[in-house]
Design a protein around this motif. Structure first.
Motif, PDB file in Angstrom:
ATOM      1  N   MET A   6       0.923  -1.238  -0.059  1.00 42.41           N
ATOM      2  CA  MET A   6       0.211  -0.031   0.110  1.00 42.41           C
ATOM      3  C   MET A   6       1.116   1.222   0.146  1.00 42.41           C
ATOM      4  O   MET A   6       0.439   2.329   0.181  1.00 42.41           O
ATOM      5  CB  MET A   6      -0.937   0.028   1.275  1.00 42.41           C
ATOM      6  N   HIS A  10       8.893   1.409   3.505  1.00 43.49           N
ATOM      7  CA  HIS A  10       9.907   1.214   4.533  1.00 43.49           C
ATOM      8  C   HIS A  10      10.738   0.006   4.533  1.00 43.49           C
ATOM      9  O   HIS A  10      10.591  -0.656   3.495  1.00 43.49           O
ATOM     10  CB  HIS A  10       9.086   1.415   6.028  1.00 43.49           C
ATOM     11  N   HIS A  13       9.116  -3.241   3.702  1.00 45.26           N
ATOM     12  CA  HIS A  13       8.805  -3.615   2.175  1.00 45.26           C
ATOM     13  C   HIS A  13       9.992  -3.838   1.357  1.00 45.26           C
ATOM     14  O   HIS A  13       9.896  -4.717   0.406  1.00 45.26           O
ATOM     15  CB  HIS A  13       8.048  -2.122   1.682  1.00 45.26           C
ATOM     16  N   GLY A 123       4.959 -10.404   3.839  1.00 45.94           N
ATOM     17  CA  GLY A 123       5.419 -10.107   5.081  1.00 45.94           C
ATOM     18  C   GLY A 123       4.888 -10.956   6.221  1.00 45.94           C
ATOM     19  O   GLY A 123       3.478 -10.894   6.326  1.00 45.94           O
ATOM     20  N   ASP A 126       2.033  -9.235   8.827  1.00 46.69           N
ATOM     21  CA  ASP A 126       0.841  -9.500   8.662  1.00 46.69           C
ATOM     22  C   ASP A 126       0.456 -10.917   8.650  1.00 46.69           C
ATOM     23  O   ASP A 126       0.099 -11.470   7.448  1.00 46.69           O
ATOM     24  CB  ASP A 126       0.240  -8.710   7.459  1.00 46.69           C
ATOM     25  N   VAL A 152      10.346  -7.067   9.647  1.00 44.59           N
ATOM     26  CA  VAL A 152      11.667  -6.242   9.602  1.00 44.59           C
ATOM     27  C   VAL A 152      11.334  -5.504  10.721  1.00 44.59           C
ATOM     28  O   VAL A 152      10.225  -4.897  11.190  1.00 44.59           O
ATOM     29  CB  VAL A 152      12.042  -5.393   8.666  1.00 44.59           C
ATOM     30  N   LEU A 160       8.424  -2.511  11.885  1.00 46.75           N
ATOM     31  CA  LEU A 160       8.175  -1.303  10.908  1.00 46.75           C
ATOM     32  C   LEU A 160       6.767  -1.446  10.284  1.00 46.75           C
ATOM     33  O   LEU A 160       6.153  -2.513  10.136  1.00 46.75           O
ATOM     34  CB  LEU A 160       9.059  -1.531   9.757  1.00 46.75           C
TER      35      LEU A 160
HETATM   36  P1  AMP Z   1       1.401  -2.987   3.497  1.00 53.44           P
HETATM   37  O1  AMP Z   1       1.990  -1.775   2.691  1.00 53.44           O
HETATM   38  O2  AMP Z   1       1.392  -2.583   4.907  1.00 53.44           O
HETATM   39  O3  AMP Z   1      -0.046  -3.480   2.988  1.00 53.44           O
HETATM   40  O4  AMP Z   1       2.411  -4.050   3.348  1.00 53.44           O
HETATM   41  C1  AMP Z   1       2.850  -4.748   2.252  1.00 53.44           C
HETATM   42  C2  AMP Z   1       3.579  -5.910   2.531  1.00 53.44           C
HETATM   43  O5  AMP Z   1       4.713  -5.632   3.103  1.00 53.44           O
HETATM   44  C3  AMP Z   1       2.758  -7.123   3.132  1.00 53.44           C
HETATM   45  O6  AMP Z   1       3.027  -8.262   2.672  1.00 53.44           O
HETATM   46  C4  AMP Z   1       3.337  -6.776   4.463  1.00 53.44           C
HETATM   47  O7  AMP Z   1       2.993  -7.960   5.336  1.00 53.44           O
HETATM   48  C5  AMP Z   1       4.826  -6.453   4.254  1.00 53.44           C
HETATM   49  N1  AMP Z   1       5.397  -5.777   5.400  1.00 53.44           N
HETATM   50  C6  AMP Z   1       4.876  -4.791   6.222  1.00 53.44           C
HETATM   51  N2  AMP Z   1       5.510  -4.602   7.110  1.00 53.44           N
HETATM   52  C7  AMP Z   1       6.679  -5.437   7.107  1.00 53.44           C
HETATM   53  C8  AMP Z   1       7.710  -5.355   8.033  1.00 53.44           C
HETATM   54  N3  AMP Z   1       7.929  -4.511   9.137  1.00 53.44           N
HETATM   55  N4  AMP Z   1       8.464  -6.740   7.734  1.00 53.44           N
HETATM   56  C9  AMP Z   1       8.250  -7.261   6.847  1.00 53.44           C
HETATM   57  N5  AMP Z   1       7.261  -7.391   5.935  1.00 53.44           N
HETATM   58  C10 AMP Z   1       6.492  -6.160   6.071  1.00 53.44           C
END
Ligand code: AMP
Length: 260
Positions: A6, A10, A13, A123, A126, A152, A160
């Motif tokens: 989304m 960071h 991602h 990740g 989630d 991470v 993060l």
């Molecule tokens: P989001 O933008 O929050 O929807 O996350 C996009 C992808 O990045 C998803 O697969 C998340 O699980 C992964 N993600 C978000 N935060 C982290 C993190 N701290 N460590 C590893 N993967 C992450």
């Protein structure tokens, strides 16, 4: 290799993107703040965004193609189809956010069909989402291999998250209660405690001590089915959600591993 996000990227991602880059000939990242997965009153309209910065980041990593559609492009017609997964979507995070995982699975199904056969990186941050996507791929025979990647964290343990941007300095400090409680619970499990009730109440106490953090839930489940367990054994997962200021944060851990 596909990395759906989304945006407001960071190192969580970018760790997925780097791994996708290593394991595939071509990499695609997507940035889409998917309205379907936000309920009324959630943070859709305030979700942090910085497309310019995200584009530079993707370029620096060497992403071959960035797909950042508008809502109108993704949902040009009212969407009548949705993906539902019995049990898995209604428990834990799904109990707090009843329409969330259906919105996630539906948009990810669309992305899988747009991109075609691929390795898709998600990740463990989630955790339930990773199980939802893996189950959807298995049940509906998507030509996709789902790969889970470790969470991470910052050096003080905080996972993060784009939503960490909502935190004030004080809230940011308090937010470490989530990972701290997961780590101390894990240490207790590794020392031999197997009662989920005991571990849960330990986590509740630790989080309740932090005035700026309001616990939504702590659940101890079998990791892939998300079914609650009473006795902790291999394959268990501890999941937490809490409100810290405006941010609703989630975290999880394998108690036999902790947050390291
Ligand atoms: P989001 O933008 O929050 O929807 O996350 C996009 C992808 O990045 C998803 O697969 C998340 O699980 C992964 N993600 C978000 N935060 C982290 C993190 N701290 N460590 C590893 N993967 C992450």
């Amino acid at each position: 290799g596909l990395v759906p996000t989304m945006g407001f990227l960071h190192e969580g991602h970018t760790s997925l993107m780097q791994r996708a880059g290593k394991e595939n000939d071509k990499t695609i990242a997507t940035i889409f703040v998917n309205p379907l997965q936000f309920a009324e009153g959630e943070d859709l309209s305030s979700y942090p965004q910085n497309l310019e910065k995200d584009i530079s980041e993707c370029e620096a990593i060497g992403i071959d193609l960035l797909f950042a559609p508008s809502s109108e492009e993704m949902y040009s017609q009212p969407i009548l189809t949705s993906v539902q997964i019995d049990q898995l979507m209604n428990s834990v995070e799904g109990a707090s956010r009843p329409t969330h995982f259906s919105g996630v699975a539906t948009v990810v199904a669309k992305l899988f069909n747009i991109v075609g056969p691929c390795n898709a990186y998600f990740g463990e941050k989630d955790w339930q989402q990773l199980q939802v996507i893996s189950t959807m791929v298995r049940d509906l025979s998507f030509r996709v291999k789902v790969l889970g990647c470790p969470t991470v964290r910052q050096s003080d343990g905080l996972a993060l998250s784009s939503r960490n941007a909502y935190l004030s300095l004080e809230e940011r400090k308090a937010a470490t209660a989530l990972s701290r409680s997961l780590q101390s619970a894990s240490e207790n499990v590794q020392a031999g405690e197997t009662s989920a009730a005991v571990i849960k109440s330990q986590i509740i106490d630790e989080i309740t001590d932090e005035a700026l953090v309001t616990l939504d839930y702590v659940e101890i489940v079998e990791g892939s089915s998300l079914i609650r367990i009473d006795q902790i054994s291999e394959g268990a997962r501890i999941l937490i959600a809490a409100k810290v200021g405006k941010a609703r944060l989630i975290d999880n851990a394998d108690p036999y591993f902790g947050i390291k």
